[in-house]
Motif scaffolding. Structure first.
Motif, mmCIF file in Angstrom:
data_model
loop_
_atom_site.group_PDB
_atom_site.id
_atom_site.type_symbol
_atom_site.label_atom_id
_atom_site.label_comp_id
_atom_site.label_asym_id
_atom_site.label_seq_id
_atom_site.Cartn_x
_atom_site.Cartn_y
_atom_site.Cartn_z
ATOM 1 N N ASN A 113 -2.094 -3.952 -21.198
ATOM 2 C CA ASN A 113 -1.019 -3.954 -21.895
ATOM 3 C C ASN A 113 -0.297 -2.730 -22.435
ATOM 4 O O ASN A 113 0.823 -2.606 -22.552
ATOM 5 N N ARG A 114 -1.267 -1.966 -22.694
ATOM 6 C CA ARG A 114 -0.690 -0.297 -22.925
ATOM 7 C C ARG A 114 0.067 0.377 -21.982
ATOM 8 O O ARG A 114 1.090 0.629 -21.982
ATOM 9 N N ALA A 115 -0.262 0.025 -20.600
ATOM 10 C CA ALA A 115 0.314 0.519 -19.524
ATOM 11 C C ALA A 115 1.732 -0.100 -19.413
ATOM 12 O O ALA A 115 2.817 0.430 -18.912
ATOM 13 N N ILE A 116 1.755 -1.424 -19.709
ATOM 14 C CA ILE A 116 3.034 -2.549 -19.378
ATOM 15 C C ILE A 116 3.876 -2.114 -20.763
ATOM 16 O O ILE A 116 5.182 -1.722 -20.393
ATOM 17 N N LYS A 117 3.397 -1.950 -21.700
ATOM 18 C CA LYS A 117 4.191 -1.237 -22.860
ATOM 19 C C LYS A 117 4.853 0.021 -22.603
ATOM 20 O O LYS A 117 6.106 0.318 -23.016
ATOM 21 N N HIS A 118 4.151 1.054 -22.107
ATOM 22 C CA HIS A 118 4.593 2.290 -21.673
ATOM 23 C C HIS A 118 5.639 2.259 -20.946
ATOM 24 O O HIS A 118 6.823 2.800 -20.955
ATOM 25 N N LYS A 119 5.557 1.477 -19.594
ATOM 26 C CA LYS A 119 6.631 1.302 -18.559
ATOM 27 C C LYS A 119 7.619 0.663 -18.964
ATOM 28 O O LYS A 119 8.845 1.094 -18.494
ATOM 29 N N LEU A 120 7.425 -0.400 -20.008
ATOM 30 C CA LEU A 120 8.649 -1.098 -20.371
ATOM 31 C C LEU A 120 9.527 -0.217 -21.335
ATOM 32 O O LEU A 120 10.851 -0.027 -21.300
ATOM 33 N N GLY A 121 8.925 0.663 -22.177
ATOM 34 C CA GLY A 121 9.593 1.820 -22.660
ATOM 35 C C GLY A 121 10.284 2.701 -22.056
ATOM 36 O O GLY A 121 11.340 3.048 -22.362
ATOM 37 N N ILE A 122 9.852 3.168 -20.822
ATOM 38 C CA ILE A 122 10.686 3.954 -19.951
ATOM 39 C C ILE A 122 11.728 3.333 -19.340
ATOM 40 O O ILE A 122 12.868 3.799 -19.269
ATOM 41 N N LEU A 123 11.448 1.924 -18.924
ATOM 42 C CA LEU A 123 12.900 1.107 -18.497
ATOM 43 C C LEU A 123 13.781 1.092 -19.401
ATOM 44 O O LEU A 123 15.076 1.239 -19.144
ATOM 45 N N ILE A 124 13.535 0.964 -20.703
ATOM 46 C CA ILE A 124 14.450 0.747 -21.845
ATOM 47 C C ILE A 124 15.063 2.035 -22.430
ATOM 48 O O ILE A 124 16.164 2.261 -22.466
ATOM 49 N N ASN A 125 14.140 3.156 -22.650
ATOM 50 C CA ASN A 125 14.757 4.167 -23.138
ATOM 51 C C ASN A 125 15.180 5.303 -22.047
ATOM 52 O O ASN A 125 16.255 5.989 -22.377
ATOM 53 N N VAL A 126 14.564 5.413 -21.005
ATOM 54 C CA VAL A 126 15.048 6.450 -20.056
ATOM 55 C C VAL A 126 15.954 5.615 -19.062
ATOM 56 O O VAL A 126 16.831 6.349 -18.731
ATOM 57 N N TRP A 127 15.690 4.652 -18.418
ATOM 58 C CA TRP A 127 16.799 4.169 -17.359
ATOM 59 C C TRP A 127 17.651 3.406 -18.100
ATOM 60 O O TRP A 127 18.698 2.780 -17.414
ATOM 61 N N ASN A 128 17.586 3.254 -19.469
ATOM 62 C CA ASN A 128 18.672 2.442 -20.073
ATOM 63 C C ASN A 128 18.925 1.181 -19.611
ATOM 64 O O ASN A 128 20.152 0.448 -19.622
ATOM 65 N N TRP A 129 17.729 0.367 -19.625
ATOM 66 C CA TRP A 129 17.744 -0.915 -19.172
ATOM 67 C C TRP A 129 18.384 -1.846 -20.656
ATOM 68 O O TRP A 129 17.534 -1.567 -21.663
ATOM 69 N N ASP A 130 19.119 -2.696 -20.432
ATOM 70 C CA ASP A 130 19.279 -3.553 -21.664
ATOM 71 C C ASP A 130 18.718 -5.027 -21.221
ATOM 72 O O ASP A 130 18.834 -5.475 -20.076
ATOM 73 N N LEU A 131 17.897 -5.393 -22.444
ATOM 74 C CA LEU A 131 17.260 -6.852 -21.927
ATOM 75 C C LEU A 131 18.045 -7.752 -21.932
ATOM 76 O O LEU A 131 17.793 -8.819 -21.012
ATOM 77 N N GLU A 132 19.331 -7.993 -22.371
ATOM 78 C CA GLU A 132 20.146 -8.999 -22.567
ATOM 79 C C GLU A 132 20.785 -8.979 -20.957
ATOM 80 O O GLU A 132 21.059 -10.193 -20.369
ATOM 81 N N GLU A 133 21.360 -7.874 -20.467
ATOM 82 C CA GLU A 133 21.823 -7.845 -19.233
ATOM 83 C C GLU A 133 21.105 -7.848 -18.166
ATOM 84 O O GLU A 133 21.350 -8.561 -17.102
ATOM 85 N N ASP A 134 19.830 -7.176 -18.210
ATOM 86 C CA ASP A 134 19.042 -7.246 -17.012
ATOM 87 C C ASP A 134 17.724 -8.387 -16.985
ATOM 88 O O ASP A 134 16.733 -8.041 -16.691
ATOM 89 N N GLY A 135 17.995 -9.355 -17.891
ATOM 90 C CA GLY A 135 16.895 -10.443 -18.196
ATOM 91 C C GLY A 135 16.631 -11.058 -17.273
ATOM 92 O O GLY A 135 15.421 -11.581 -16.904
ATOM 93 N N ASP A 136 17.547 -11.033 -16.058
ATOM 94 C CA ASP A 136 16.977 -11.993 -14.744
ATOM 95 C C ASP A 136 16.306 -10.925 -13.915
ATOM 96 O O ASP A 136 15.718 -11.586 -12.872
ATOM 97 N N HIS A 137 15.895 -9.667 -14.086
ATOM 98 C CA HIS A 137 15.086 -9.015 -13.149
ATOM 99 C C HIS A 137 13.750 -9.307 -13.229
ATOM 100 O O HIS A 137 13.305 -9.883 -14.515
ATOM 101 N N SER A 138 12.920 -9.502 -12.293
ATOM 102 C CA SER A 138 11.631 -9.765 -12.349
ATOM 103 C C SER A 138 10.579 -8.840 -13.296
ATOM 104 O O SER A 138 9.904 -9.751 -13.744
ATOM 105 N N TRP A 139 10.899 -7.750 -13.578
ATOM 106 C CA TRP A 139 10.171 -6.924 -14.272
ATOM 107 C C TRP A 139 10.284 -7.416 -15.729
ATOM 108 O O TRP A 139 9.308 -7.376 -16.587
ATOM 109 N N ILE A 140 11.354 -7.720 -16.068
ATOM 110 C CA ILE A 140 11.811 -8.246 -17.479
ATOM 111 C C ILE A 140 11.423 -9.602 -17.608
ATOM 112 O O ILE A 140 10.674 -10.104 -18.666
ATOM 113 N N ALA A 141 11.578 -10.524 -16.507
ATOM 114 C CA ALA A 141 11.115 -11.936 -16.563
ATOM 115 C C ALA A 141 9.676 -12.136 -16.755
ATOM 116 O O ALA A 141 8.897 -12.927 -17.470
ATOM 117 N N ASN A 142 8.808 -11.203 -15.676
ATOM 118 C CA ASN A 142 7.355 -11.259 -15.688
ATOM 119 C C ASN A 142 6.992 -9.725 -15.876
ATOM 120 O O ASN A 142 6.679 -9.216 -14.950
#
Length: 89
Positions: free
Chosen positions: A14-43
């Motif tokens: 869970n710690r690794a998942i939280k860290h990588k999700l933070g990278i996706l949101i803060n560094v890669w500027n992913w928006d959860l509403e826009e990219d909600g259909d991506h497999s990493w966001i869905a699962n």
């Protein structure tokens, strides 16, 4: 090997998942509403083994432009000093 419980492994995953999700949101500027259909966001469990490597020139500046790391520079400087001391004797 240490005997570790399931809760330990669950926590680390869970710690690794939280860290990588933070990278996706803060560094890669992913928006959860826009990219909600991506497999990493869905699962988000897929992030536990995902590699989020970036090989762009900005992230790998030293590697792409052959700049030595500080500890390597220090070792080379020390070796050159030892050689010069040896030759001057």
């Amino acid at each position: 090997m240490k005997n570790r419980s399931r809760s330990y492994y669950r926590h680390q995953r869970n710690r690794a998942i939280k860290h990588k999700l933070g990278i996706l949101i803060n560094v890669w500027n992913w928006d959860l509403e826009e990219d909600g259909d991506h497999s990493w966001i869905a699962n988000p469990g897929k992030l536990s083994k995902a590699k989020l490597n970036c090989s762009c020139n900005l992230c790998k500046y030293e590697k792409n432009y052959k700049i030595k790391k500080p500890h390597i520079k220090a070792k080379l400087k020390q070796m050159k000093k030892e050689i010069s001391d040896f030759l001057s004797e």
